[in-house]
Design an enzyme around this catalytic site. Sequence first.
Site, PDB file in Angstrom:
ATOM      1  CG  ASP A 285      -1.870  -0.830   1.375  1.00  0.00           C
ATOM      2  OD1 ASP A 285      -1.913  -1.785   0.507  1.00  0.00           O
ATOM      3  OD2 ASP A 285      -2.662  -0.904   2.216  1.00  0.00           O
TER       4      ASP A 285
ATOM      5  CG  HIS B 118       2.635   0.335   4.211  1.00  0.00           C
ATOM      6  ND1 HIS B 118       2.602  -0.692   5.248  1.00  0.00           N
ATOM      7  CD2 HIS B 118       1.395   0.885   4.009  1.00  0.00           C
ATOM      8  CE1 HIS B 118       1.210  -0.618   5.633  1.00  0.00           C
ATOM      9  NE2 HIS B 118       0.696   0.406   5.051  1.00  0.00           N
TER      10      HIS B 118
HETATM   11 ZN    ZN Z   1      -2.336   3.173   3.332  1.00  0.00          ZN
END
Ligand code: ZN
Length: 201
Positions: free
Chosen positions: A32, A177
């Site tokens: 993400d 991430h």
């Molecule tokens: Zn996020």
Amino acid sequence: FAAAVVKKGEEPPEMEERSVDPSRPMIALTFDDGPSASVTGRILDSLEQNGGRATFFVVGSRVQANAASILRAYQLGCEIGNHTYGHKYISKIGADGIRSELGTTNQLVASVTGVSPVLMRPPGGFYDQASLGTVGELGMSAIMWSIDTRDWQHRNAQKTIDTVLSQVKDGDIILMHDIYGTSADAAVYLIPELTRRGYQL
Ligand code: ZN
């Protein structure tokens, strides 16, 4: 004539071949908040070397500056998902806000890959019935996760590696991430190691 037809179930010719053996264990790596050229690039290098795929839930405001990373991921057979335009919590912005955040990002991604995302991940993991309903009306599905590495919080590659390897099982969806160097450090260890353990990525 027949050779030019892409049969139902086959990938279009510009895509790399990809297949999953349902009789073998499989996990989904998801990233993400990106892309970012250096971090996403290192993850893609490792995926390419190991024949793996991942899903990148991209933030719309980062798409144009990182179009090359998104195109490369797509061409490697990765899934490009939508993480809203401005990392907004979909339970807080109303139906019009969701349509704007997701629609703008879908258009930006489609301008790079030619394909509009069908998957989204709610920023922060926050959602409610109303916001999921709006996501569904857009023809999209919200995808959560089963292993949260909290890589964004501790920024410790070894901790991310240990979190994954101590919990991983068939069918897991792993959340990371692709904007932190430490997350790339973890990913380039995990991708070959998980592959070695027999998981299809
Ligand atoms: Zn996020």
